[in-house]
Design a protein around this motif. Structure first.
Motif, short mmCIF file in Angstrom:
data_model
loop_
_atom_site.label_atom_id
_atom_site.label_comp_id
_atom_site.label_asym_id
_atom_site.label_seq_id
_atom_site.Cartn_x
_atom_site.Cartn_y
_atom_site.Cartn_z
N HIS A 73 0.81 -1.22 0.00
CA HIS A 73 0.00 0.00 0.00
C HIS A 73 0.85 1.27 0.00
CE1 HIS A 73 -3.59 -2.41 0.64
NE2 HIS A 73 -2.99 -3.03 1.65
N ASN A 74 2.15 1.17 0.23
CA ASN A 74 2.97 2.37 0.31
C ASN A 74 3.48 2.77 -1.06
OD1 ASN A 74 3.08 1.15 3.12
ND2 ASN A 74 3.99 3.17 3.42
N THR A 113 -4.93 5.88 11.84
CA THR A 113 -5.12 7.22 11.27
C THR A 113 -6.26 7.96 11.94
OG1 THR A 113 -4.32 6.33 9.17
CG2 THR A 113 -5.42 8.48 9.12
N SER A 162 -9.38 3.89 10.99
CA SER A 162 -8.64 3.67 9.75
C SER A 162 -7.26 3.10 10.10
CB SER A 162 -8.45 5.00 8.98
OG SER A 162 -9.73 5.54 8.66
N HIS A 173 -1.22 5.06 8.83
CA HIS A 173 -0.62 5.52 7.58
C HIS A 173 0.79 4.94 7.43
CE1 HIS A 173 0.26 8.11 4.21
NE2 HIS A 173 1.37 8.53 4.84
N VAL A 174 1.53 4.88 8.56
CA VAL A 174 2.86 4.28 8.54
C VAL A 174 2.74 2.90 9.16
CG1 VAL A 174 5.24 4.51 9.34
CG2 VAL A 174 3.93 6.57 8.78
N ARG A 175 2.78 1.87 8.29
CA ARG A 175 2.54 0.53 8.80
C ARG A 175 3.82 -0.15 9.29
NH1 ARG A 175 -2.49 -2.09 5.54
NH2 ARG A 175 -3.68 -0.16 5.25
#
Length: 1202
Positions: free
Chosen positions: A881-882, A943, A960, A963-965
């Protein structure tokens, strides 16, 4: 016949070989034992401490040790109190289990190895003794005034003998004079007694040095009476009959108390101290004088002690034998005594004692045992401790009285020889070995040793060596073109070379070479010649008024490579520890001087090699009051005159101007050079205000004009009128340019730059510069170019980044400056042409990696190495996803690093990197780009976190993903807990949620309750940070609309106490109130009562009614909750009489009065019961037990002092 044999032996030695000098054999070579340390022959021990008898020896192999006691073998193992130190022959006697007397014997140590045996001298062990004084009763002494008297001491015999002195009860030494003095045996002699000699505490003390104890004799009481007093005393016993005449004691000529008779004799040993005494009695007190009948007294060794009564001659020699005369004389006559002195001598060495011999096979040598004594001593030889006549025969050995001659020695002849010289007064025992070795030379002086010496002083450089045969030493300097064996060099027998007066050109590198038939070895020595330390400006004599300051200057010149230390002394002692004394680098300042500061002050400048000093005196005078005066700047000096004109100097004299009531402190001399800098005046030098002449140093090729300014406490005067112009002749430059450096601006050039000389430094016309350069690593000639009016020169066509040696010399029409010092530089740099090899990466954790590489060889750097740069960038995250990342980052590692760390990396990502070297020109090529992956890390916070579908007992949470997994999300953790209206947290509930969930519904919650939620995500590396949210469940419809109930109030003097129940979720609760009949929209008064359910409303006015309500406030999007209004009426306060009985001050007053009455009653009761007992009390005081009387100082007695 004996003399002929001795002569033949001497000729044989001269013909067969050299006399081998004594050498110190290195301990790694085979050698017989050598005694290195032993106890003294007469060894006095302290009986309170363990006995240690020393015997140390060296040898190869290390020697073994044995002992004899009283001439027979001493078996140490059989005595449990005796042990021997490991690797040593030293004995330790533990006297804790034995008496020291048992070990008072004669001991001798033997050290042996396979090459020989050495023996110590006889060690006579005796314990020190400090016996007590024998008990005796000393009767008081009563003597007539004027008679002679001896107070006997007779101390106990100690070992060693005690030191005698006379003191009183207060430990004060009794005064002595030419009338009263102590003899050598300790008795106290009075030539005649006076009445002031009467006292009862003449005490003789004996101090025993070994045991550090002091014994005292019983005090002697002496009473000196006049004739009248004696007659009065005796008349009481003899019916008032006068026993003595009325005449005073008769004056009389001297007679000797010590020694007796007209003559005596004395025997003393050579080297010892001769003490002779003559003590005479007489009235008046006689004077003693000494003469030597048969010659003169030795001035430097003769001392007169005890008021001329003792003659002391130190270090006695045979010349001191003869007749000595002491004379006692007063006005009535004189008397003489002759002392015949005989000087005997225990054996002593005429030259050095026998020295060890190291011989090569086939060499010759001599052992000599030259000693003398009175009477003449006998000499015996032993080999390895056995008398030589009983030793095995050796054809290479021949004994001739005090000499053993060795001829054509062979391997195996090594042994230790003992020489014993004895007479009636003592003996000498010396060990000397002969060691037969074949050994090539070795230099023992440390390699590259640096010797430092002051210019014009003697320089000695060692070349200690060893070899067998004995090596021959030769010296060379620098180029080694010739040996150093003539002026100014002096070569000593031990290999040391001497320069009697060292100069700067003597400095350099010296080489000493040691050669024998088996080889050679050389060593290098460095000699540095330093400039001497000199005081240029010495401190000057000062006369200073009390209360003012004194300044002594001490300016010094020294070699810059030596570290100087300035020390100031006052009257040859340290400066007083007083903050008024301030020491600067070149001066001493004394503020607020007083009479105690007067004296001689010395400045001493010390370096590690030399020193210089100078002194000046300070005189302090009384300050004289002076009337107030106006002080001004001094008038300018006048009458400038130039004399003593030389090429480089001139003398300037002037007349000072008026001081205007302030002494001139200094004169400033300035100059103008009209040839090079017309119109500009420069400071040249300063001189003290007491001088009117200055010796000025000048530069060549200048047109000088001088002027002088005076300076006092106010300031500088106006300048004097200029002197006449003095022109100096041109000359070659004295100095070369400074700041010479070389660097390249292009890859193929070298720019040589320097700081140019000034016009005054040029010393003459036609100044130009001779620029010289050559490559450092190549043995090439100097390249030369001349330049004018510039301070740089560009050499083109050079190789890239090559070291160069540079010189820049100043030259004018009259010659060149001295040869300049060599500077160093490099030609221009170019970009590196190679990348680092063997680049590797090590991932340390999810955010840190370490990169390693091999350094780039210097030939590929092509410049000054500045460091390495690591370029790295994130290609993309390993999570699908990044997005893709291409930002490039650079880390710089200065210097010659071979590794570096890359911090701040993103977890679970793919990175690329390469490494580049850089120099002063720029970066080289990049290494091959490599990739590495970072492992997973903990994720970031989700998120978002939202609350939806809030009901009475349930709600829904939606969120959610982070954002940073930083890896693969493995799940979520949800925690929640209730919060009451006082912000207290309730029990925590926890839910584990799967990775694909983004919402959850919570049921079974409490209605009308605030909840706090915490949510975080997890990876395989752990949980990340949380995100939190708060909300309130919906209120139960069955509950009343208002969260307040049971509202009550009560009225007090100046307010009202309100209480209530509250079940709402709101945190902010207020009590609001205002007057009942308030007009308009008057604001409500508020009292915040968070977390409480009661409040005191203060400051309400009496007689008025107030409207009161309770308010609960939630979030801004939630409605207010209010209680029903109620009314509080505050009653009016009536005027009241104050009840005095309840006042604090009245109660305190009553308590104080009651306490006072109680004290008075107690006093009356005591007086009544005490009335008839005063006489008894007085009697008790009069008959107090004497044991309890305070002890008086006079009753104390002094016992034995130890």
């Amino acid at each position: 016949m004996m003399e002929r044999r001795r002569m033949d032996a001497s000729l044989l030695v001269l013909l067969l070989g050299h006399l081998a000098a004594a050498l110190e054999v290195p301990l790694d070579l085979p050698q017989p034992p050598t005694i290195t340390h032993q106890s003294p022959k007469d060894y006095i021990i302290d009986p309170r401490e363990n006995i240690i008898i020393h015997c140390e020896a060296k040898g190869k192999p290390h020697p073994s040790f044995s002992w004899t006691r009283n001439g027979t073998h001493f078996d140490i193992e059989e005595d449990p109190n005796v042990s021997m130190k490991p690797h040593s022959g030293t004995l330790i006697v533990d006297i804790s289990g034995a008496k020291a007397e048992q070990y008072e014997c004669v001991y001798q140590c033997t050290a042996r190895n396979k090459h020989g045996t050495a023996v110590s001298h006889n060690i006579v062990v005796r314990q020190s003794r400090s016996p007590l004084w024998s008990k005796e009763r000393i009767s008081p002494m009563v003597v007539q005034e004027g008679v002679s008297l001896v107070l006997p001491c007779r101390p106990p015999a100690g070992l060693p003998p005690p030191i005698i002195f006379w003191m009183d009860n207060n430990f004060q030494r009794l005064p002595q004079s030419n009338r009263v003095s102590q003899s050598l045996n300790g008795d106290l002699y009075f030539s005649n007694v006076l009445r002031e000699d009467s006292r009862n505490d003449y005490i003789c003390y004996a101090r025993f040095p070994y045991t550090q104890t002091i014994q005292q004799k019983q005090p002697i009481s002496l009473k000196v009476l006049s004739l009248d007093a004696i007659n009065d005393t005796m008349a009481a016993f003899y019916n008032d009959t006068d026993l003595f005449s009325d005449d005073p004691a008769d004056e009389r000529k001297p007679t000797f108390l010590v020694p007796s008779g007209p003559s005596s004799s004395k025997t003393v040993l050579r080297g010892q101290v001769l003490e002779m005494e003559c003590i005479a009695e007489g009235l008046p007190t006689p004077d003693i004088s000494w003469t030597k009948v048969s010659g003169e007294l030795p001035a430097k060794r003769t001392y007169f002690l005890h008021y001329q009564r003792t003659l002391r001659i130190e270090n006695v020699s045979e010349s001191d034998a003869g007749d000595y005369r002491c004379t006692a004389k007063n006005k009535l006559g004189s008397v003489h005594h002759n002392i015949h002195v005989m000087v005997k001598a225990a054996p002593y060495w005429i030259s050095a004692q026998p020295r060890n011999l190291v011989l090569a096979p086939g060499e010759n040598g001599v052992l000599t045992c030259r000693a003398s004594g009175t009477p003449k001593p006998s000499i015996t030889w032993a080999m390895n401790g056995i008398p030589i006549e009983n030793s095995p025969k050796d054809l290479s050995r021949k004994v001739e009285d005090d000499t053993i001659i060795f001829t054509d020695v062979q391997t195996g002849s090594s042994a230790v020889y003992q020489c014993n010289v004895s007479n009636a007064y003592g003996y000498l025992l010396s060990n000397a070995f002969i060691n037969v070795l074949s050994e090539p030379p070795r230099v023992l002086t440390p390699a590259n040793k640096v010797y430092q010496v002051i210019k014009n002083h003697r320089a000695l450089m060692d070349c200690a060596s060893f070899g067998s045969p004995i090596p021959k030493i030769t010296w060379f300097k620098d180029s080694r073109s010739s040996t150093l064996d003539g002026d100014p060099y002096i070569l000593h027998d031990n290999g040391t070379i001497e320069i009697h007066t060292a100069q700067a050109h003597n400095a350099g590198k010296y080489t000493c070479v040691a050669r024998n038939s088996l080889g050679k070895e050389e060593n290098h020595i460095l000699l540095e010649v330093k400039e001497p330390t000199r005081i240029l400006k010495q401190p000057e004599y000062k006369v200073v008024q009390r209360g003012r300051s004194a300044v002594f200057q001490c300016k010094v010149k020294h070699d810059p490579s030596l570290i100087p230390t300035m020390t100031w002394l006052k009257d040859d002692g340290e400066l007083p520890d007083d903050e008024r004394f301030y020491v600067d680098s070149d001066s001493l300042t004394i503020t607020e001087v007083s009479e105690i500061d007067a004296g001689v002050y010395t400045c001493i400048m010390n370096t590690t090699l030399d020193h210089d000093s100078a002194s000046a005196e300070l005189t302090v005078v009384e300050a004289t009051p002076t009337p107030a005066v106006v002080i001004e700047r001094p008038d300018p000096p006048s009458d400038l005159e130039l004399t003593d004109q030389k090429k480089r100097s001139i003398q300037l004299t002037w007349t000072p101007g008026d001081e205007h009531n302030s002494p001139i402190q200094k004169f400033l001399i300035q100059y103008e050079d009209s040839l090079h800098h017309r119109g500009h005046w420069h400071n040249l030098t300063e001189v003290p205000g007491t001088r009117t002449t200055a010796h000025l140093k000048l530069s060549p090729y200048a047109h000088y004009t001088f002027r002088v300014l005076g300076h006092n406490a106010v300031g500088f005067s106006r300048p004097s009128f200029p002197s006449r112009v003095y022109k100096t002749e041109p000359a070659a430059p004295d100095e070369n340019p400074t700041g010479v450096q070389g660097l390249g601006t292009q890859h193929d050039n070298l720019v040589i730059s320097w700081k140019p000389l000034t016009g005054l430094q040029s010393n003459g016309p036609g100044l130009h510069y001779r620029v010289m350069w050559r490559q450092k690593a190549v043995n090439s000639d100097w390249n030369t170019a001349s330049v004018v009016n510039t301070s740089k020169f560009v050499v083109s066509g050079t190789p890239t980044f090559v070291p160069y040696e540079l010189k820049v010399q100043a030259v004018n029409d009259h010659g060149a400056a001295p040869d300049p010092a060599i500077a160093h530089g490099f030609s221009g740099e170019d970009l590196p042409v190679a990348a680092p090899n063997n680049v590797q990466v090590m991932v340390l954790n999810s955010t840190l990696a370490e990169v390693h590489w091999d350094p780039v060889p210097s030939k590929f750097i092509r410049g000054h190495l500045k460091g390495y740069k690591v370029y790295y960038w994130k290609e993309h995250s390993l999570h699908k996803h990044n997005p893709h990342h291409v930002e490039q980052e650079i880390l710089t590692f200065s210097g010659n690093h071979t590794h570096g760390k890359l911090p701040g990396l993103h977890p679970y990502s793919l990175y690329s990197f390469n490494v580049r070297i850089y120099n002063g020109k720029g970066e080289g090529p990049a290494s091959t780009t490599q990739e590495f992956e970072t492992p997973e890390g903990v994720p970031g916070a989700p998120t978002s976190l939202l609350v939806t579908d809030t009901n009475l007992d349930s709600l829904t949470l939606e969120w959610s993903p982070p954002h940073v997994r930083n890896g693969r999300i493995t799940g979520y953790t949800l925690k929640y807990q209730p919060v009451n209206n006082s912000n207290e947290l309730g029990p925590v509930e926890e839910l584990a949620l799967s990775a694909n969930e983004t919402s959850v519904t919570l049921s079974n919650l409490r209605h009308s309750t605030r909840y706090k939620f915490y949510l975080n995500a997890k990876t395989v590396r752990g949980a990340g940070p949380t995100i939190s949210q708060e909300t309130v469940t919906i209120m139960d419809e069955a509950m009343p609309a208002s969260p307040f109930g049971n509202v009550n109030y009560s009225v007090v003097d100046d307010g009202a106490l309100i209480s209530w129940d509250f079940w709402g979720p709101e945190k902010n609760v207020y009590v609001e109130y205002r007057l009942e009949n308030s007009e308009g929209e008057e604001e409500w008064q508020k009292e915040l009562v968070n977390g409480s359910q009661n409040v005191m409303l203060k400051g309400l006015k009496g007689g008025l009614s107030y409207r009161v309500r309770l308010v609960a406030k939630g979030h801004h999007d939630q409605p207010l909750h209010q209680s029903q209004e109620f009314y509080v009426k505050v009653p009016a306060v009536a005027s009241r009489q104050v009840d005095i009985a309840t006042q604090g001050w009245f109660i305190g007053l009553m308590c104080a009065i009651a306490l006072l009455i109680l004290i008075l009653l107690i006093i009356c009761f005591i007086q009544r019961n005490k009335g008839g007992k005063y006489p008894v009390k007085e009697k008790e005081d009069a008959h107090t037990d004497p044991e309890f009387q305070p002890m008086k100082d006079d009753d104390c007695t002094f016992g034995e002092y130890r």
